[in-house]
Design an enzyme around this catalytic site. Structure first.
Site, PDB file in Angstrom:
ATOM      1  N   LYS A  39     -16.382  -4.455 -18.236  1.00  0.00           N
ATOM      2  CA  LYS A  39     -14.966  -4.166 -18.006  1.00  0.00           C
ATOM      3  C   LYS A  39     -14.605  -4.422 -16.545  1.00  0.00           C
ATOM      4  O   LYS A  39     -15.477  -4.586 -15.688  1.00  0.00           O
ATOM      5  CB  LYS A  39     -14.670  -2.707 -18.363  1.00  0.00           C
ATOM      6  CG  LYS A  39     -15.427  -1.698 -17.500  1.00  0.00           C
ATOM      7  CD  LYS A  39     -15.091  -0.273 -17.859  1.00  0.00           C
ATOM      8  CE  LYS A  39     -15.852   0.698 -16.956  1.00  0.00           C
ATOM      9  NZ  LYS A  39     -15.433   2.098 -17.162  1.00  0.00           N
ATOM     10  N   TYR A 271      -3.888  -2.036  14.601  1.00  0.00           N
ATOM     11  CA  TYR A 271      -2.721  -1.149  14.526  1.00  0.00           C
ATOM     12  C   TYR A 271      -3.048   0.267  14.978  1.00  0.00           C
ATOM     13  O   TYR A 271      -4.057   0.847  14.601  1.00  0.00           O
ATOM     14  CB  TYR A 271      -2.199  -1.100  13.095  1.00  0.00           C
ATOM     15  CG  TYR A 271      -1.628  -2.405  12.601  1.00  0.00           C
ATOM     16  CD1 TYR A 271      -0.614  -3.066  13.296  1.00  0.00           C
ATOM     17  CD2 TYR A 271      -2.100  -2.974  11.430  1.00  0.00           C
ATOM     18  CE1 TYR A 271      -0.090  -4.262  12.826  1.00  0.00           C
ATOM     19  CE2 TYR A 271      -1.582  -4.168  10.941  1.00  0.00           C
ATOM     20  CZ  TYR A 271      -0.583  -4.807  11.656  1.00  0.00           C
ATOM     21  OH  TYR A 271      -0.067  -6.002  11.184  1.00  0.00           O
TER      22      TYR A 271
END
Length: 383
Positions: A39, A271
């Site tokens: 999956k 940042y």
């Protein structure tokens, strides 16, 4: 397939390692059938190539969460048994019937939809009844189990369904000794016994995930469903390391340094300036960020191997890039940066990144995004 062209970032997927991991896991449960869980695009490794490799190593079943994943496996030509378990109302039940999928049923609404699909298709649907033995997610509660079993038996008598399995899922198998493990096994045995007393004749009964396969032989029943362990990643530190079980990580994530430059002391990086250079140094730019699945929570903590040395992410991980402090070293632009891999060369592992990001290794490998090409190597067993 080998990739030698320049690259920004790539995930190399070693299918020989995956096949070896399947063989190791099969040895832990030699009397049980093996479902390779592929999956979420094979936990980020590439669903179809990993499914093929698992089949080559002896997996007799494939498992997916969504029916769309299972149908994609069929469309890719994967034969044999494929099970999918995460259904919602109005799902592609008829397509599942026509593709000979084994479809999980947890409630009466799902049984009604799959029987309607079977009528429309003119074929018998293969279904597996899921029991909620204590996880509290999908699955039928013990109080509702008798009615679901009886309704399934009626549908079976009409030729609309064949109940091929009874199954459940552990909540805490990755915490050895947790009291819920024994409690769930007790409830599972009771719910299976009730279904069989009523007349259900399942091909397989199963509850064991990766940690259940590795550490709970009493939970192996007729089939085991390894997921993360098949990709060489430990289910949890409490269970043990990959090396403890002889498993090898399948994914190696690398990037090419996009920039190397001198920076003075006191220079802010990324940042917010959460990192400021403590002295004159060199900075290296890794051209991958949270847009590629690099966890922002690993800002300032994530390890990276560059030029033979472990470095640490300096400042915040941005959408497309992050910086490492190279401590004055000046590797060439384009040099390889290894974010994680098996650890053979001293590089970090996915478990190391999980610790740095405060998460689990499942998330580290599965979240690697579609911008990152998967380069599958050793696709043939003789490679």
């Amino acid at each position: 397939m080998n990739e030698t062209a320049p690259f920004r970032v790539r995930a190399e997927i070693d299918l020989a390692a995956l096949r070896a991991n399947v063989r190791v896991l099969r040895a832990h449960a030699p009397d049980a059938a093996f479902m390779a869980v592929v999956k979420a695009d094979g936990y980020g490794h590439g669903m179809v190539p990993c499914a093929r490799a698992a089949r080559q190593a002896g997996a007799t079943w494939l498992g997916t969460a969504t029916p769309e994943e299972a149908l994609a496996l069929r469309a890719a030509g994967l034969p044999g048994r494929i099970m999918c378990w995460l259904w919602t109302p109005g799902g592609p039940w008829r397509e599942g019937v026509e593709a000979d999928l084994d479809m999980s049923v947890s409630a009466l609404w799902a049984l009604q939809e799959v029987t309607a699909a079977a009528r429309a298709a003119g074929r018998t649907a293969r279904i597996q009844l899921k029991a909620d033995t204590g996880l509290g997610r999908n699955g039928c509660m013990p109080a509702d189990w008798p009615e679901l079993v009886d309704r399934a038996l009626r549908a079976e008598a009409e030729g609309l369904v064949k109940v091929t399995g009874l199954w459940s899922h552990f909540a805490c198998a990755d915490e050895p000794g947790h009291p819920s493990i024994a409690a769930q096994l007790t409830v599972f045995r009771e719910m299976v016994a009730h279904a069989e007393e009523r007349g259900i004749r399942p091909e397989v009964r199963h509850i064991a995930n990766s940690p259940g396969t590795l550490t709970l032989p009493e939970a192996h029943f007729d089939l085991v469903r390894p997921g993360i362990a098949m990709y060489g990643v430990s289910p949890s530190p409490e269970v043990g390391t990959s090396q403890d079980f002889g498993l090898r990580p399948v994914m190696t994530l690398t990037a090419s340094l996009a920039h190397v430059k001198r920076a003075p002391a006191g220079h802010g990086v990324s940042y917010g300036h959460h990192y400021v250079t403590p002295g004159e140094t060199t900075l290296g730019l890794i051209p991958a960020g949270y847009g590629d699945g690099i966890p922002r929570h690993a800002s300032g903590t994530a390890p990276v191997l560059v030029d033979g040395k472990l470095r640490t992410a300096a400042g915040r991980v941005a959408m497309d890039q992050f910086v490492v402090d190279l401590g004055g070293d000046e590797p060439e632009v384009g040099s390889e940066a290894v974010l994680f891999g098996p650890g053979d060369r001293g590089e970090p592992t996915a478990e190391d990144w999980a610790q740095a990001a405060g998460t689990i290794a499942y998330e580290i490998v599965t979240r690697i995004g579609s911008r990152v090409p998967r380069v599958h190597v050793h696709e043939r067993p003789d490679d």
